[in-house]
Every structure is written in C-alpha cells, then in structure tokens.
Motif scaffolding. Structure first.
Motif, PDB file in Angstrom:
ATOM      1  N   ARG A   1       0.901  10.068   1.009  1.00 20.12           N
ATOM      2  CA  ARG A   1       1.737   9.635   2.105  1.00 20.12           C
ATOM      3  C   ARG A   1       1.050   8.507   2.868  1.00 20.12           C
ATOM      4  O   ARG A   1      -0.171   8.532   3.068  1.00 20.12           O
ATOM      5  CB  ARG A   1       1.964  10.821   3.052  1.00 20.12           C
ATOM      6  CG  ARG A   1       3.177  10.673   3.957  1.00 20.12           C
ATOM      7  CD  ARG A   1       3.345  11.965   4.735  1.00 20.12           C
ATOM      8  NE  ARG A   1       2.183  12.236   5.583  1.00 20.12           N
ATOM      9  CZ  ARG A   1       2.031  11.728   6.801  1.00 20.12           C
ATOM     10  NH1 ARG A   1       2.937  10.941   7.323  1.00 20.12           N
ATOM     11  NH2 ARG A   1       0.952  12.016   7.513  1.00 20.12           N
ATOM     12  N   PHE A   2       1.819   7.541   3.285  1.00 17.43           N
ATOM     13  CA  PHE A   2       1.266   6.454   4.087  1.00 17.43           C
ATOM     14  C   PHE A   2       1.396   6.828   5.568  1.00 17.43           C
ATOM     15  O   PHE A   2       2.439   7.327   5.986  1.00 17.43           O
ATOM     16  CB  PHE A   2       2.038   5.161   3.804  1.00 17.43           C
ATOM     17  CG  PHE A   2       1.435   3.956   4.450  1.00 17.43           C
ATOM     18  CD1 PHE A   2       0.472   3.208   3.801  1.00 17.43           C
ATOM     19  CD2 PHE A   2       1.819   3.584   5.735  1.00 17.43           C
ATOM     20  CE1 PHE A   2      -0.097   2.101   4.411  1.00 17.43           C
ATOM     21  CE2 PHE A   2       1.241   2.477   6.350  1.00 17.43           C
ATOM     22  CZ  PHE A   2       0.283   1.736   5.682  1.00 17.43           C
TER      23      PHE A   2
ATOM     24  N   PRO B   1     -14.536   3.423  10.630  1.00 13.81           N
ATOM     25  CA  PRO B   1     -15.282   3.417   9.373  1.00 13.81           C
ATOM     26  C   PRO B   1     -14.657   2.532   8.312  1.00 13.81           C
ATOM     27  O   PRO B   1     -13.453   2.269   8.334  1.00 13.81           O
ATOM     28  CB  PRO B   1     -15.252   4.880   8.926  1.00 13.81           C
ATOM     29  CG  PRO B   1     -14.073   5.458   9.625  1.00 13.81           C
ATOM     30  CD  PRO B   1     -13.947   4.741  10.918  1.00 13.81           C
ATOM     31  N   ASN B   2     -15.504   2.122   7.382  1.00 17.35           N
ATOM     32  CA  ASN B   2     -15.015   1.459   6.175  1.00 17.35           C
ATOM     33  C   ASN B   2     -14.006   2.354   5.503  1.00 17.35           C
ATOM     34  O   ASN B   2     -14.164   3.574   5.527  1.00 17.35           O
ATOM     35  CB  ASN B   2     -16.183   1.306   5.191  1.00 17.35           C
ATOM     36  CG  ASN B   2     -16.799  -0.049   5.299  1.00 17.35           C
ATOM     37  OD1 ASN B   2     -16.112  -1.003   5.646  1.00 17.35           O
ATOM     38  ND2 ASN B   2     -18.085  -0.136   5.030  1.00 17.35           N
ATOM     39  N   MET B   3     -13.025   1.781   4.893  1.00 18.46           N
ATOM     40  CA  MET B   3     -11.992   2.558   4.191  1.00 18.46           C
ATOM     41  C   MET B   3     -11.077   3.304   5.155  1.00 18.46           C
ATOM     42  O   MET B   3     -10.260   4.118   4.759  1.00 18.46           O
ATOM     43  CB  MET B   3     -12.583   3.589   3.216  1.00 18.46           C
ATOM     44  CG  MET B   3     -13.305   2.999   2.035  1.00 18.46           C
ATOM     45  SD  MET B   3     -12.196   1.995   1.050  1.00 18.46           S
ATOM     46  CE  MET B   3     -11.232   3.260   0.241  1.00 18.46           C
ATOM     47  N   GLY B   4     -11.217   3.002   6.435  1.00 17.11           N
ATOM     48  CA  GLY B   4     -10.430   3.740   7.412  1.00 17.11           C
ATOM     49  C   GLY B   4      -9.007   3.219   7.556  1.00 17.11           C
ATOM     50  O   GLY B   4      -8.163   3.856   8.172  1.00 17.11           O
TER      51      GLY B   4
ATOM     52  N   VAL C   1       0.846  -1.200   0.000  1.00 17.46           N
ATOM     53  CA  VAL C   1       0.000   0.000   0.000  1.00 17.46           C
ATOM     54  C   VAL C   1       0.881   1.250   0.000  1.00 17.46           C
ATOM     55  O   VAL C   1       0.607   2.219  -0.708  1.00 17.46           O
ATOM     56  CB  VAL C   1      -0.958  -0.001   1.214  1.00 17.46           C
ATOM     57  CG1 VAL C   1      -1.780   1.278   1.254  1.00 17.46           C
ATOM     58  CG2 VAL C   1      -1.861  -1.217   1.174  1.00 17.46           C
TER      59      VAL C   1
ATOM     60  N   ARG D   1       1.333   7.554  -6.290  1.00 11.94           N
ATOM     61  CA  ARG D   1       0.335   8.604  -6.553  1.00 11.94           C
ATOM     62  C   ARG D   1       0.681   9.892  -5.809  1.00 11.94           C
ATOM     63  O   ARG D   1      -0.124  10.810  -5.743  1.00 11.94           O
ATOM     64  CB  ARG D   1      -1.049   8.130  -6.068  1.00 11.94           C
ATOM     65  CG  ARG D   1      -1.578   6.891  -6.757  1.00 11.94           C
ATOM     66  CD  ARG D   1      -3.094   6.842  -6.690  1.00 11.94           C
ATOM     67  NE  ARG D   1      -3.599   6.797  -5.321  1.00 11.94           N
ATOM     68  CZ  ARG D   1      -3.958   5.663  -4.700  1.00 11.94           C
ATOM     69  NH1 ARG D   1      -3.843   4.521  -5.329  1.00 11.94           N
ATOM     70  NH2 ARG D   1      -4.412   5.691  -3.470  1.00 11.94           N
TER      71      ARG D   1
ATOM     72  N   LYS E   1      -8.368  -0.332   8.350  1.00 18.71           N
ATOM     73  CA  LYS E   1      -8.298  -1.479   9.264  1.00 18.71           C
ATOM     74  C   LYS E   1      -7.580  -2.669   8.610  1.00 18.71           C
ATOM     75  O   LYS E   1      -6.642  -3.222   9.173  1.00 18.71           O
ATOM     76  CB  LYS E   1      -9.720  -1.910   9.696  1.00 18.71           C
ATOM     77  CG  LYS E   1     -10.472  -0.841  10.456  1.00 18.71           C
ATOM     78  CD  LYS E   1     -11.812  -1.332  10.957  1.00 18.71           C
ATOM     79  CE  LYS E   1     -12.804  -1.668   9.849  1.00 18.71           C
ATOM     80  NZ  LYS E   1     -13.193  -0.512   8.980  1.00 18.71           N
TER      81      LYS E   1
HETATM   82  P1  ADP Z   1     -10.861  -0.784   5.846  1.00 21.47           P
HETATM   83  O1  ADP Z   1     -10.372  -2.150   6.048  1.00 21.47           O
HETATM   84  O2  ADP Z   1     -10.967  -0.014   7.140  1.00 21.47           O
HETATM   85  O3  ADP Z   1     -12.119  -0.703   5.060  1.00 21.47           O
HETATM   86  P2  ADP Z   1      -8.560  -0.464   4.139  1.00 21.47           P
HETATM   87  O4  ADP Z   1      -7.481  -0.939   5.001  1.00 21.47           O
HETATM   88  O5  ADP Z   1      -9.075  -1.345   3.073  1.00 21.47           O
HETATM   89  O6  ADP Z   1      -9.792   0.049   5.022  1.00 21.47           O
HETATM   90  O7  ADP Z   1      -8.028   0.893   3.515  1.00 21.47           O
HETATM   91  C1  ADP Z   1      -8.724   1.585   2.522  1.00 21.47           C
HETATM   92  C2  ADP Z   1      -7.770   2.497   1.765  1.00 21.47           C
HETATM   93  O8  ADP Z   1      -7.255   3.508   2.635  1.00 21.47           O
HETATM   94  C3  ADP Z   1      -6.522   1.793   1.268  1.00 21.47           C
HETATM   95  O9  ADP Z   1      -6.747   1.265  -0.008  1.00 21.47           O
HETATM   96  C4  ADP Z   1      -5.489   2.872   1.233  1.00 21.47           C
HETATM   97  O10 ADP Z   1      -5.538   3.574   0.017  1.00 21.47           O
HETATM   98  C5  ADP Z   1      -5.898   3.783   2.330  1.00 21.47           C
HETATM   99  N1  ADP Z   1      -5.089   3.534   3.547  1.00 21.47           N
HETATM  100  C6  ADP Z   1      -5.227   2.507   4.394  1.00 21.47           C
HETATM  101  N2  ADP Z   1      -4.319   2.582   5.394  1.00 21.47           N
HETATM  102  C7  ADP Z   1      -3.606   3.702   5.169  1.00 21.47           C
HETATM  103  C8  ADP Z   1      -2.525   4.347   5.863  1.00 21.47           C
HETATM  104  N3  ADP Z   1      -2.039   3.830   6.993  1.00 21.47           N
HETATM  105  N4  ADP Z   1      -2.034   5.478   5.333  1.00 21.47           N
HETATM  106  C9  ADP Z   1      -2.537   5.980   4.191  1.00 21.47           C
HETATM  107  N5  ADP Z   1      -3.544   5.442   3.509  1.00 21.47           N
HETATM  108  C10 ADP Z   1      -4.084   4.310   3.970  1.00 21.47           C
END
Ligand code: ADP
Length: 860
Positions: free
Chosen positions: A593-594, A613-616, A583, A590, A618
């Motif tokens: 920053r991670f 939340p979703n997309m958070g 990731v 892009r 996890k």
């Molecule tokens: P969830 O499981 O909570 O639904 P995801 O782990 O699938 O969320 O993350 C969704 C998106 O958020 C990832 O595809 C990535 O682009 C972004 N993301 C996740 N973790 C991070 C992080 N630590 N820093 C930056 N972006 C992140």
C-alpha cells in the motif's frame, strides 16, 4: 563500377551508402565494417581496390526496412542508391558492357522517417534545427510523420530546456555554431537564412504572408530555413508533409530543463526506457496519436490558466460519464493512425492501404462527431474540437467508391480499385478474366486432341503461360506440325507453347498491363485529393488525438481515484493525500500500500525542510508533488484527494550527486552546475524540489552549501520549495527563515528493527537511524554492534563539544540549537555522518570502523 560507387559515396558524405545491386543493397569499405557490426551480419570481400580486398556486406532489398531500423537505432544515417534504369536500358544506351545508372534517391535518417515499420506508434519522431542570430536562438522542429511543425525563439539560458522538451531524434545546426549539443549535424551556415525561411514557408503553404499562422521572428525563420533545406537535402528535393508552422512561446509553457526532466522521469525512467516513467503510469490512450499528444502535453505543460481549465473541463466531462467514455474509447481504439498515413501519402511513400486508412479514419471521425454532437452540456473544448471531426464527406464517399474494403500495402499487383468505380477498368479486368476462362477451355481442348489426360496449362513468371505434360507423353507433342512448340524440358516434364494459347496469354498480359496502369492513375489521383485536403485531415487527426488524451486521462483518474486540480493565481500548493503515480503503481503490483501524504505550501510557509531516515520516503514525497504540478498544468487530473495549485512558471528538480554516479562528469560539479541554474533562473512563481543537495562533497562543504542554498531560495528567490536533507543542522534555519518549516518522514524502532512509516510529520527529525538502515540493508550484525558502540562515544563527544554546527552560533540570528546545548565542532561525528553506509562494502565498513575507533580513542 568502383568509380560509380566512389562518386555516390562522396555524395553520401558521412551516411552509410546502400548501393543497389539486383536484389541486394551492398555496402563497401568502412560502411561495410560498421554495418556488419551493428547488424551482426557477415563481412565478406569483393574484388580489390588499390591491391587490397574490398570489405563488403549486403542486405536483401525486400527486407531492408528491418535493417534500416536497427541502423537508425544505432545512430547511423543511410543514403539509398537505387538503379535508375533497367539492365536492358543500360545495354541499349551503352552496349553490352554498360553499367546500370544509379543515383541516391533518398537519405534515411532518424528524424526523417515515415515508414510505419520504422516508427514507434506512441512516440513523436522529431527533427529539429537550431541557429543563433545575434545572441537569440531560433528553433524549428517538425515531426514529418504527421507534418507538425513549430517554431520557437529563446534566449541562451532557455535553450537547454527548449531542446530537452523537444527530445529530437535528429538535430541540425549551422557549421561552427557555438553551444550546440555535440551530436548536432552540421549544415552549411548559408542555409539558415531568415529571408529564405520566410519565402519557403510562404511558397509551401501558398500564402502571401505568414501572419495567419502566427508571429514569427527572424531567428525562428532562420531555423525554419535550415530545417527545410535539410529536408530538401535528405528527400532529394521531395519535401515531406509540413503543416503550417505554429509559433511556440517559451512563456506559454512550464519550463523544465534536462536535469529536471530526467530526475522526474517524465518520458523515460532513469534506466532509459518508458517503463517506470511518468507517462507509462499515466498513459491510457487507445491510439498512437493520442499517446504522442500526451507525451507532448507532459513535456510542455501549460501556464495559461484558461487553456488548462479548458483541457480539465473536457477530462472532467468524460470522467463524469463512464458509459460515454467507454463507448468513445471503444470506437477510437479501431481508428487507424490518420496523421501518419497522411504523412506517408504526402511524402510520396503512401500505399493503397494508407488511402484506405484515411477513408476509414475520417468516416469514424464523422461518427464520433455525430455521437458527441447529440450530447447536451458539452464542455467548451469539445465544442471547439467538433467541427474538425467532420467535413470530409466528399473525400470519404469518393474513397469509399474507389477503393476495395481492405486495400493492400503493395500496389504493383493492382487490385485495390473497387469494381464499378471505373467502367474502363472493369472492362479490362473482364477481358483478362474472359481470357483466363478461354485458357481453361483450351486446356480441355488440348487434352481431348492429344488424348493426354495429365496435360496441364500452367503459369510462371519466366515463361508466362505454357502447356506441360509428363515426360513420357512428350514425344506426341514434339512431333512436327501438330501445333505445339517445345519450350523447356524439365526432370519428368516437358513444356510447350501453342499459337492460340499464346494469343490468349497476350490478351491477359495486355489488358492486365492496361488495368495496372489505370489503377496507378487512380492511385495518383486519390493521393492528390488527400494531399489537397492535408490541412483539414491533419486537423481531424489532431482533434481525435486530443479527445483520446482527455478520455485516457479521465480513465486513469477513475482507475486511481484521482481528482480535478483547482488552479489558483496565489503561490500555494495545497495537496491532500497526494500519491506518486509511479511508486504507487509499483507498490500496488507487489500488493503493498502507498501511504498518501499532504503538502501545504503558501507564501507564509513556502519552504519545507524534510528530514528522516534514508529510504523513509523523502524523495518520493518531493517528486510526487512536482509530478502533481506537472500533471495538473498539462491539463489532467492528479493523484490526490484534493489539490489547489498556484500556477508554476518553472519547475526544478535536483538530486544530490551520489544518486547520479553514472553521469561521468565530476558528480559534485554536476550537482553544483544544476543548482546554480536554479539560483539564476527560478522566480517567485517557480517550484523547486531539492533532494539531498550538498551531499556530493565533504560534510562541512556540503552542509555549508545546503545552508546557503536554502537561505537563497527562501529569502531571495522566495519560491515554493521542498528540500530533503539528512543534515540535522539545517533545522536551525527555521529560527531565521520565517517562511521555512521543518518536517520529517516518520520511522520507528520496534524490537530492535526499523519500521519506515513513509508518513510525513511536522517537526525536525529526531535522529537519522543510520545504523538501523544499515542493519536493514544487511550490514553484518557485529559491524552494526560495533558502529553502535562508536556512535555512543561520538554522541558523548558531541554533547561535550557541541557538534558540527557549533560554529554557527557565531552567525547572527541563529542562537540556539535544537538540542539546546552549546555545541563545538566535532570532526569524528561529521565523518560518521558523511558515510554513505549503503555504498560501503563490508570490508570497507570494517576498515572504516577501525579507523574511526582509532580516532575516537584520541578524543578526550
Ligand atoms: P528517501 O528519499 O527517504 O531515501 P525514497 O523516497 O527513495 O526514500 O523511498 C524509498 C522507498 O520507500 C521507495 O522506493 C518506496 O518503495 C518506499 N516508499 C516511499 N514513499 C512511500 C509511501 N509514501 N508509501 C509507501 N512506500 C513508500
């Protein structure tokens, strides 16, 4: 011909039969139909069989490799039937109508390839055999392109993980064996005999006992017998390179089953390719052999601390010296694939170029040896590898004298043996070149004698040497008694022979033929020397691959500021500023920053329940920690600022069903089967990540199962675990489970918009932000507004009734809810919670809203 074809086809069984006819391989009947479809070539027909035209297609023999590669990819196996005599021999044998004899000379199958063009340089190509001996499974696996062979025994519950680790391109099993993967190729059960396995291995490696190679159990030897018998069958008695077998013990490796490997995307991403996989984000190897070794390391991380430390020591040493690392990688980049060149030579499919590769690769290995030997403070693993890099002096010297600098792949034209190596050969070549010179002299002589300036001596494959003059001058030569005999009249030119030209041409042909034969003898001798040294050469190749892996790991660590993990025997997982390598790379591309996150599990706080939340972020957090463990135990640095890792015996990763819709089987069933495996197999030393397990069914069932699974993992398995969930209600487990703590990924609503911070924080998630996520995903504003109104009503209802987990108040231990309100079951709220907003079409969402509203109106 049909009779011969059908007999060969019967022998080929379910393999496609490539039937050699002149310059083509032809396929007939169903083979033709199948091949024409896979290869996208024309299906024609030829003659008749039982009154119907015979479907046929063909591929040119000289470009057969490309077609074979595509057939292999499509899962086909091919039997090659070659002509075993020339048409002239056939005529001599059986008169003018005699059919050329043909025989199957070899089978081409996905697991038994050695051709450079058919193999992927960065992937091992594994053939495996499995068998069952009184409830215990034996597995034999080899990569015949490099000769590596390993044997393993495992109980039924580890078979899946063991086969998943191997990722074989071809698997054989005794006929009628239960529990084998459906694509296994059945072989006669009698071929899987442990006695014959032992005997074959002893004979192959010319030893009286196998003890020196390791301890092999009966099931291992039985599987080895099956494997070797299959290789015999496929190679028609011509065995490929097989190095002494290694015994692999299941306990020496971090066990990961198929579900875990695919959810962690270790060697392939969920889309199936290498892109987006862990190995893609980690691999900085400069050689194919290094990349193959890395794939092996990542598929089978270690559990022995000393072994892991040894690998880490080498990586750290190379990490600490960028100049040395750079030089080493530069030299290694140019090294040919020794292992595979050797594989081809031993299999009898080697070329002069392969011998040249052995010479160059071994000489480079020697240079690397001298360069590294001169360094002080060498790590222990390097000291262990160094001896394998040298000791080929006699062979490389001999090859250096024998071969031209860049030998050709094709040997039928000769020209690969160097000058001065063989006096006799040089003489033969001298005769040829003298004769060639004599022919040039003859040309000048004929021109003067005939007065035809346009006269030329030329050569082609059919006529050999001949004299050619333009048609208008032909009459002068055709006249009798002037020494020329007519051979051919072309448009505009006429061709002749002459006695002295014929003599010189014969001298060239004779000496050329002798020279070729002599080169062939040398070739066989050089191959023999390589074969005799095969074990040592393979060791050198393995040592180079190990060095490349370590240098690549160090390079990757330097690129991403990774750290050396600290290993521990305690059950801890203490990671500061951990990152997800894949990731992080994708975000970096892009320009984003991670956000690094910490993780800190220990016996007293071993289960983290993560909401938000979703997309958070996890899933990302869960996986990054599993990957850090995997990378560390594979002996590499990890994407974190610091990492203390208590060694893990088994790694489990599970994703709730709705992310895996493509699987076919009832997704909830899959989810539960996989969860059951964890509960049955995980130990205190395991590390488990569970992502939204339980969501594949109704809210009540899902919550109840998630609840029970968390309790079991916490209280009976007692392993380290990260559990992501959107069930707020699970937070109540914190009250009863002393080693469980609550965490969430942070999010904020700012000016009506949701901002996902991807940052992990302590404590339960305050709310789910479902509607904000829906808005972010583009659900139309009126629908979101309407949902908001419904939600307000629902929340009011919940306050009044106590919510979905209200009943849990009756469970002993769990008294208070987070809301500190008495809760009552509320159907509507649970339905809303169960909605996967992302999976709804706008139309469905609207319908659902009306339905919810109707139900809401029924509420008191
Ligand atoms: P969830 O499981 O909570 O639904 P995801 O782990 O699938 O969320 O993350 C969704 C998106 O958020 C990832 O595809 C990535 O682009 C972004 N993301 C996740 N973790 C991070 C992080 N630590 N820093 C930056 N972006 C992140």
């Amino acid at each position: 011909m049909m009779a011969q074809y059908l007999a060969l086809k019967a022998e080929a069984g379910d393999c496609l039969l490539f039937y050699r006819m002149g310059d083509f391989f032809e396929l007939f009947f169903d083979d033709a139909r199948q091949a024409a479809q896979v290869l996208d070539i024309a299906l024609t027909s030829r003659g008749e069989h039982n009154g119907v035209p015979i479907p046929m297609c063909g591929v040119p023999a000289h470009s057969a490799e490309g077609y074979l590669a595509r057939l292999m990819k499509a899962g086909c196996r091919v039997a090659i039937a070659e002509q075993t005599e020339t048409p002239e021999q056939a005529k001599q044998r059986g008169g003018s109508k005699a059919l050329v004899a043909r025989a199957i000379v070899r089978f081409v199958t996905a697991g038994t390839l050695t051709e450079e063009a058919l193999l992927e340089p960065r992937r091992a190509n594994v053939l495996a055999a499995v068998c069952d001996l009184r409830g215990s499974y034996g597995i034999a696996a080899c990569d015949i392109s490099t000769g590596r062979m390993e044997l393993e025994e495992c109980p039924a519950d580890r078979l899946g993980a063991a086969l998943a680790r191997l990722g074989a391109s071809e698997l054989v099993a005794p006929e009628g064996m239960a529990d084998v993967p459906p694509d296994a190729i059945p072989r006669p059960a009698r071929e899987f005999s442990s006695d014959s396995g032992e005997a074959r291995l002893k004979q192959l490696h010319e030893v009286a006992t196998l003890d020196a190679f390791g301890a092999f159990s009966r099931p291992m030897l039985a599987a080895a017998a099956g494997l070797i018998a299959y290789l015999d069958h496929v190679g028609r008695g011509n065995l490929p390179l097989l190095l002494p077998p290694m015994a692999r013990s299941g306990a020496a490796h971090l066990a990961m089953d198929e579900a875990t490997r695919s959810s962690l995307e270790v060697l392939a991403s969920s889309q199936g390719g290498r892109r987006g996989s862990l190995i893609d984000a980690v691999d900085r190897c400069v050689t194919g052999a290094g990349a193959r070794q890395l794939a092996d390391d990542l598929s089978a991380p270690l559990t022995d601390r000393a072994e892991i430390e040894a690998r880490l020591g080498l990586v750290a040493w190379l990490h600490g010296d960028p100049l040395l690392r750079g030089d080493l990688r530069e030299v290694m980049r140019a090294i040919p694939d020794l292992g595979r060149a050797l594989g081809r030579v031993v299999a009898g499919r080697g070329s002069p170029r392969d011998l040249g590769q052995l010479r160059d690769g071994l000489a480079e290995a020697r240079r690397i040896h001298d360069y590294l030997q001169a360094r002080k403070d060498r790590p222990a693993l390097l000291d262990a590898l160094l001896p394998a890099l040298t000791g080929h002096g006699a062979l490389t010297d001999h090859f250096a004298r024998a071969l031209v600098p860049s030998p050709p792949t094709e040997r039928s034209q000769g020209g690969f043996i160097a000058e001065l190596f063989d006096h006799g050969l040089d003489e033969l070549r001298q005769v040829s070149s003298d004769a060639r010179r004599a022919i040039a002299v003859l040309e000048a002589k004929y021109r003067t004698e005939t007065g035809i300036a346009a006269l030329k001596i030329r050569h082609n494959g059919v006529l050999g040497y001949f004299i050619e003059v333009p048609a208008k001058h032909a009459d002068a030569l055709i006249a009798p008694d002037n020494g020329f005999t007519h051979r051919q009249t072309m448009a505009g030119a006429v061709r002749f022979n002459a006695v002295d030209l014929h003599e010189e041409a014969s001298r060239i042909a004779r000496s050329g033929g002798f020279a070729l034969a002599r080169e062939e003898e040398h070739f066989a001798d050089l191959c023999g020397r390589a074969v005799a040294d095969r074990h040592r050469i393979a060791e050198t190749a393995a040592a180079l691959a190990r060095l490349d892996v370590a240098a690549g790991q160090a390079e990757r660590a330097a690129e991403g500021s990774w750290c050396r993990p600290e290993l521990s025997d305690d059950r801890v997982l203490d990671i500061t500023s951990g990152r997800h390598p894949v990731v992080e790379t994708a975000l970096g591309a892009r320009g984003e920053r991670f956000v690094a996150n910490d993780c800190s599990l220990a016996s007293a706080d071993r289960l983290w329940l993560i909401g938000g939340p979703n997309m958070g972020g996890k899933s990302t957090f869960l996986r990054q920690n599993a990957l850090i463990v995997l990378l560390a135990q594979a002996g590499g640095f990890v994407p974190a600022d610091s990492a203390r890792i208590g060694l893990v015996d088994r790694l489990f990763s599970r994703v709730g069903a709705s992310d895996n819709l493509a699987r076919g089987r009832s997704t909830f069933m899959v989810e539960m089967v996989e969860t059951a495996a964890i509960l049955a197999q995980a130990s205190e030393r395991s590390f488990v990540i569970l992502d939204e397990v339980g969501r594949g069914t109704s809210t009540y069932d899902g919550l109840a199962l998630a609840w029970a699974v968390v309790e079991a993992v916490h209280s009976s398995i007692r392993c380290r675990c990260l559990f992501a969930t959107h069930y707020h209600e699970l937070a109540r487990l914190a009250e009863s489970c002393e080693a469980l703590s609550l965490h969430h990924v942070r999010a904020r609503e700012w000016q009506g918009d949701l901002v996902l911070l991807h940052e992990l924080a302590e404590g339960p998630a305050d709310r789910s932000y479902g509607l904000a996520v829906a808005k972010l995903a583009g659900v139309p504003a009126p629908v979101v507004a309407r949902a908001k109104a419904v939600l307000e009503r629902l929340e009011k209802g919940r306050e009044a009734t106590g919510g979905i987990a209200a009943g849990l108040g009756d469970l002993p231990l769990f008294a208070a809810a987070i809301e500190h309100k008495e809760e009552v079951v509320d159907q509507l709220r649970s339905r809303l919670e169960a909605i996967d907003v992302d999976a709804l079409s706008p139309r469905e969402a609207l319908d659902l809203l009306y339905e919810l509203k109707r139900e809401a109106e029924k509420l008191p």
